[in-house]
Structure formats: C-alpha cells, structure tokens
Scaffold this active site. Structure first.
Site, PDB file in Angstrom:
ATOM      1  CG  ASN A 182      -5.206   6.142  11.048  1.00  0.00           C
ATOM      2  OD1 ASN A 182      -4.183   6.439  11.649  1.00  0.00           O
ATOM      3  ND2 ASN A 182      -5.512   6.650   9.863  1.00  0.00           N
ATOM      4  N   GLY A 233       0.833  -1.196   0.000  1.00  0.00           N
ATOM      5  CA  GLY A 233       0.000   0.000   0.000  1.00  0.00           C
ATOM      6  C   GLY A 233       0.864   1.240   0.000  1.00  0.00           C
ATOM      7  CB  ALA A 234       3.365   2.504  -2.366  1.00  0.00           C
ATOM      8  N   GLY A 235       0.529   4.251  -0.671  1.00  0.00           N
ATOM      9  CA  GLY A 235      -0.217   5.507  -0.749  1.00  0.00           C
ATOM     10  C   GLY A 235       0.553   6.611  -0.066  1.00  0.00           C
ATOM     11  CB  ALA A 236      -0.541   9.577   1.850  1.00  0.00           C
ATOM     12  CB  ILE A 237       1.256   6.609   5.620  1.00  0.00           C
ATOM     13  CG1 ILE A 237       0.465   7.790   6.214  1.00  0.00           C
ATOM     14  CG2 ILE A 237       2.192   5.999   6.658  1.00  0.00           C
ATOM     15  CD1 ILE A 237       1.294   8.995   6.642  1.00  0.00           C
ATOM     16  CE  LYS A 280      -2.840   8.941  14.023  1.00  0.00           C
ATOM     17  NZ  LYS A 280      -2.489   8.144  12.875  1.00  0.00           N
TER      18      LYS A 280
END
Length: 345
Positions: free
Chosen positions: A106, A11-15, A214
């Site tokens: 998250n 999952g090379a999305g934003a994070i 968090k």
C-alpha cells in the site's frame, strides 16, 4: 515466465493468502511463506479461503524460511512495507535470471523513481531517488533489481479469520504494470495468470497513476479514521471531516500531478466512493484497535516526503501525519490498544 508458473507468495496473510489459494486452484504451482500458528495450520489443513458461501482449500507447500527452497518464476511480495528491508537478501535468494518480483504494498512504493525515464516530470535529480519514508537508508532500492519488479495495485479487502483461514470481503482487481510503462511479454503473462485465477488484472501503461488513485484516499482516510475512531462513511458524511478530506486530498493530488500522475476520477467522486463503502473501518483504525503497528509512513509519510521533494505545501497532510505519528508512539511505548467501548447503560 514459463508455461506452468512456479510462484512464491511471501507473506501469506489476507491478500497473500487470497492470491495463493486462487492461483493454486487454477493450477499454478504455489509455495507460501508464513509464520506462527498460521503456518502450522496451513501445513496441517492446507490454506483455506472463504468467499461468501464457498470455501476453497489449497494444498500448498509452506515454510517459514525462504532459503533453500529453490527459485521461482514469480515472487509476490505480500508483506507490509516495513517488513521488506529485513528480508531483501532472502528475496534475492528466490530469484533466478528471469524471476519477476511483484510488489503489492500500500502507499507509495520504494521503486517509485526507478525505471522512470519515460516520465518527463521525473527530473534527473529525482531519477532513482530513494524515498526515505518507505526505504530508510535505501536498503531495498539498492538490493532488489528494479528491472525485476512489476507493480501491482491491490483492491480486494480480506482478513485472516482464523489460523490458516482467509475471509475474502470484497473486490477482485489486481491491475499490474511494468515500471517503465512497457507492455512486455512477462507482464502480459502475469496478467493472464491472474485472470485465469479469477481476478481482474488489466495491464496498465501507467501503474503509478493507479497507485496514486488508491493512495489518494488512503493517505487521508486511514489516519483520519485512526485519529477519530470513525468509519469511512462517518468521515465522508460529517461536514467538517469531509472538508478536511477535500483539503488533504487536494494537496496529495497536486503532488501526484507534479510528478506526472493523472487522476482519472474527480475528487468529489472519489470521496463519495469512499462514503459508499459504508460502515468500514480502515486498516489503520483496525491496527490501532488491536495494538498492531500502523502503516503510517507507507501511506502518509511517503506522500509528505514527495510533497517536500516537489515543493508542494502540505499543511493539512502534515498535521494529520504528525498527530497519527504521536498516536502510534503513545500506543507502542505503553503497549496500548484503543477501541471505542459502548457506555454502560
């Protein structure tokens, strides 16, 4: 974990993209799993990261498939929580005997009650209990070996600016911790690798308490922002929603403490910290505006479920959970997105 780390970012999305570029730039052997136009751009131009005025391009190997690409020392699971169950078998295919799986999701993670023998408040009845909100039918917890997992709390904010390009907004903390609270050799090596890549990554003796810190904010501010189309600053400075935030967060804190978590920041300071972020739209509001699936069960439903398990009354949390579930149902059933528009003058 051996000296030259072989790492796969699923999952090379934003994070995931932020992690991949910084690790590759520090000499780690990185492979990324991505999809669609983002994958095509990475294959053609490399994975690019913009931080302020600086742009870094990493030539990483990239595929859509996880099968037949070998095994890795470390696998970062950077997909959203609801996308893990369908790929659990493929995740196992990336593992050899020593492979570490790093969870970056998250909210309350599927492994919360696994490897928790050292926490007196986790009763025999709760040990290895599967959290239905994030792991329906125990698919993940029964397939991924909890002994492989290291928890990671993600603090940076980033977004995909264009296919193959990640924009880093702020933050660089990725604290990590073993589920059983030990300071193992492998968690120290993981921490060192992330520090060499330019992140702050302390080893936590109690990763669950950090996750609660968090989640404490996100279980409240995310649904409130999606329901009211308001930013963190607006929610925290408008007296009525600030009061509601205090009520919701008090319920969440009661649940966390009943499960042995400690909250190292007082409630008032946590809310003031959110207000100080300013005119920021939460991820859930951004998803609502773009018509994407919102992470409701991971961020809110899981906390409601833990409230039931610990016999904590959560009237305020329940109310915003039920309302935001209806919002999601309305948007998805009619293929809608909702974005506030200026009134024409």
């Amino acid at each position: 974990i051996i000296s030259v780390m072989k790492v796969c970012v699923v999952g090379a999305g934003a994070i995931g993209g932020l992690l991949a570029v910084k690790m590759a730039a520090s000499g780690v052997d990185v492979h990324v799993i991505a999809r669609g136009t983002h994958l095509e751009a990475i294959k053609e131009h490399g994975l690019r990261l913009i931080e302020g005025e600086t742009e870094t391009c990493a030539k990483v190997s990239a595929t859509k498939e996880m099968t037949n690409i070998g095994t890795f020392d470390v696998v970062f699971i950077c997909v959203k929580g609801h996308r893990i169950a369908p790929i659990v078998d493929e995740l196992n295919a990336l593992c050899n005997e020593q492979t570490v799986l790093v969870s970056t999701q998250n909210g309350i993670p599927w492994w919360y009650f696994q490897e928790a023998d050292h926490i007196p408040q986790v009763t025999e009845q709760l040990k290895n209990h599967s959290i239905e909100a994030v792991d329906p039918g125990s698919v993940i917890s029964s397939t991924l070996d909890p002994k492989r997992i290291i928890g990671c709390v993600v603090y940076p904010a980033a977004h995909i600016k264009a296919p193959g390009i990640v924009q880093h907004v702020e933050g660089n903390r990725f604290p990590v911790g073993e589920l059983n609270g030990s300071e193992s050799e492998r968690v120290k090596k993981l921490s060192e690798m992330l520090i060499r890549s330019g992140f702050k990554s302390p080893v936590l003796p109690d990763v669950r308490s950090e996750l609660w810190l968090k989640c404490w904010g996100s279980c409240c501010f995310n649904p409130l922002s999606a329901l009211t189309h308001s930013t963190l600053e607006q929610i925290c400075t408008f007296p009525l929603t600030r009061k509601l935030a205090e009520e919701v967060m008090t319920e969440a804190q009661t649940i966390g403490e009943k499960l042995g978590a400690t909250f190292r920041v007082p409630l008032e300071r946590r809310i003031n910290g959110a207000a100080a972020v300013g005119n920021h739209k939460t991820s859930m509001l951004q998803d609502a505006e773009e018509g994407r699936a919102m992470e409701i069960d991971a961020l809110v439903g899981s906390v409601v479920e833990l409230g039931r398990l610990t016999s904590v009354q959560t009237p305020h949390l329940n109310t915003i959970y039920w309302c935001v579930k209806l919002l999601a149902n309305t948007l998805s059933s009619s293929s809608l997105q909702v974005k506030a528009q200026p009134i024409p003058s």
